[in-house]
Design a protein around this motif. Sequence first.
Motif, PDB file in Angstrom:
ATOM      1  N   LEU A  19      11.741  -9.451  -1.535  1.00 43.25           N
ATOM      2  CA  LEU A  19      11.170  -9.870  -0.250  1.00 43.25           C
ATOM      3  C   LEU A  19      11.052 -11.396  -0.148  1.00 43.25           C
ATOM      4  N   ARG A  25      15.756  -9.977   3.050  1.00 46.40           N
ATOM      5  CA  ARG A  25      14.823  -9.624   4.144  1.00 46.40           C
ATOM      6  C   ARG A  25      15.590  -9.295   5.418  1.00 46.40           C
ATOM      7  N   GLY A  35      10.566  -4.751   8.771  1.00 44.52           N
ATOM      8  CA  GLY A  35      10.821  -5.379   7.479  1.00 44.52           C
ATOM      9  C   GLY A  35       9.919  -4.910   6.354  1.00 44.52           C
ATOM     10  N   LYS A  36       9.394  -3.691   6.459  1.00 46.77           N
ATOM     11  CA  LYS A  36       8.505  -3.156   5.405  1.00 46.77           C
ATOM     12  C   LYS A  36       9.294  -2.214   4.506  1.00 46.77           C
ATOM     13  N   ILE A  37       8.901  -2.175   3.259  1.00 50.27           N
ATOM     14  CA  ILE A  37       9.459  -1.185   2.345  1.00 50.27           C
ATOM     15  C   ILE A  37       8.385  -0.114   2.097  1.00 50.27           C
ATOM     16  N   PRO A  38       8.796   1.121   1.797  1.00 45.57           N
ATOM     17  CA  PRO A  38      10.176   1.576   1.618  1.00 45.57           C
ATOM     18  C   PRO A  38      10.832   2.024   2.929  1.00 45.57           C
ATOM     19  N   GLU A  51       8.574   4.210   6.751  1.00 47.66           N
ATOM     20  CA  GLU A  51       7.181   4.648   6.574  1.00 47.66           C
ATOM     21  C   GLU A  51       7.076   5.810   5.587  1.00 47.66           C
ATOM     22  N   THR A  52       6.349   5.551   4.514  1.00 47.86           N
ATOM     23  CA  THR A  52       6.256   6.507   3.411  1.00 47.86           C
ATOM     24  C   THR A  52       5.906   7.932   3.870  1.00 47.86           C
ATOM     25  N   ASP A  88      -3.748   5.380   3.431  1.00 47.83           N
ATOM     26  CA  ASP A  88      -2.837   4.312   3.851  1.00 47.83           C
ATOM     27  C   ASP A  88      -3.592   3.211   4.602  1.00 47.83           C
ATOM     28  N   GLN A  92      -5.309   1.346   1.263  1.00 46.99           N
ATOM     29  CA  GLN A  92      -4.178   0.417   1.114  1.00 46.99           C
ATOM     30  C   GLN A  92      -4.308  -0.782   2.077  1.00 46.99           C
ATOM     31  N   GLN A  96      -4.305  -4.693   0.905  1.00 46.74           N
ATOM     32  CA  GLN A  96      -3.285  -5.691   1.269  1.00 46.74           C
ATOM     33  C   GLN A  96      -3.944  -6.955   1.808  1.00 46.74           C
TER      34      GLN A  96
HETATM   35  N1  LIG Z   1       2.542   2.030   6.033  1.00 44.41           N
HETATM   36  C1  LIG Z   1       3.716   1.535   5.342  1.00 44.41           C
HETATM   37  C2  LIG Z   1       3.348   0.291   4.585  1.00 44.41           C
HETATM   38  C3  LIG Z   1       4.544  -0.401   4.042  1.00 44.41           C
HETATM   39  C4  LIG Z   1       4.177  -1.766   3.468  1.00 44.41           C
HETATM   40  O1  LIG Z   1       3.151  -2.370   3.839  1.00 44.41           O
HETATM   41  N2  LIG Z   1       5.019  -2.267   2.586  1.00 44.41           N
HETATM   42  C5  LIG Z   1       4.785  -3.564   1.986  1.00 44.41           C
HETATM   43  C6  LIG Z   1       4.935  -3.476   0.483  1.00 44.41           C
HETATM   44  S1  LIG Z   1       3.717  -2.399  -0.183  1.00 44.41           S
HETATM   45  C7  LIG Z   1       5.832  -4.539   2.497  1.00 44.41           C
HETATM   46  O2  LIG Z   1       6.964  -4.155   2.757  1.00 44.41           O
HETATM   47  N3  LIG Z   1       5.476  -5.819   2.637  1.00 44.41           N
HETATM   48  C8  LIG Z   1       6.393  -6.824   3.031  1.00 44.41           C
HETATM   49  C9  LIG Z   1       5.946  -7.594   4.214  1.00 44.41           C
HETATM   50  O3  LIG Z   1       4.979  -7.194   4.864  1.00 44.41           O
HETATM   51  O4  LIG Z   1       6.597  -8.593   4.512  1.00 44.41           O
HETATM   52  C10 LIG Z   1       4.262   2.625   4.408  1.00 44.41           C
HETATM   53  O5  LIG Z   1       3.456   3.442   3.936  1.00 44.41           O
HETATM   54  O6  LIG Z   1       5.471   2.676   4.163  1.00 44.41           O
END
Ligand SMILES: N[C@@H](CCC(=O)N[C@@H](CS)C(=O)NCC(=O)O)C(=O)O
Length: 209
Positions: A19, A25, A35-38, A51-52, A88, A92, A96
């Motif tokens: 990232l 990215r 742009g979020k993983i996974p 979205e997980t 979540d 979570q 974050q």
């Molecule tokens: N609700 C999303 C959360 C995904 C998330 O926040 N991923 C973070 C890593 S844990 C991410 O990609 N962060 C990168 C960013 O925000 O730029 C899910 O469960 O997939």
Amino acid sequence: MLIALYEKGTPFEARTVDLGDAGARAGLAALWPLGKIPVLRDEERGATIPETSIIIEYVERHYPGAAPLFPEDPDARLEARLWDRIYDQYVQGPLQKIVIDRIRPEDGRDPAGVAEARAALATAYAMIERRMAGRTWAAGEAFGLADCAAAPALFYTGIVEPFPPGHSNLAAYFERLMARPSVARVIAEARPYFPMFPFNEAIPARFLA
Ligand SMILES: N[C@@H](CCC(=O)N[C@@H](CS)C(=O)NCC(=O)O)C(=O)O
């Protein structure tokens, strides 16, 4: 997501996204603009699933594998979704906030927001403590969706905001999660990335080897 795939024994090819790399990215954003993983890419069905929680439900429907991760009973399914959302958004989510604040430059920090996040975690811990009285898993009778959300969230929140004394149901649930082979495997695989976690000096030694 990995916990769910390991539970089910679903074959997949993992791609790591750096990232911190602009090109990586951009590649991720082409798949999923947030742009979020996974993100799951299913070439066979031509589907891209972000979205997980949605990925786990998609895999459950199309590649159910050996282990169902949703209860059969519709009311228990709703509870599974509720507790997935709670982990979540209310475990979570505050995590974050606390972690991102720590990696910001000093003059960009938000102490009031971090204090709110810590208070939100205390509320969530108390809810989990009550919920887990007499329960083994978060919803239904078997390990499932909400436990997949709980395990990584509680692993990291337990480090940044330790579980308060007297939360014995939460502590016992945490130990059950950590003993689950799929969870232990994901934590072992995350070990090379621990140094990037800004509270890495507080990770308990038992998770380091
Ligand atoms: N609700 C999303 C959360 C995904 C998330 O926040 N991923 C973070 C890593 S844990 C991410 O990609 N962060 C990168 C960013 O925000 O730029 C899910 O469960 O997939």
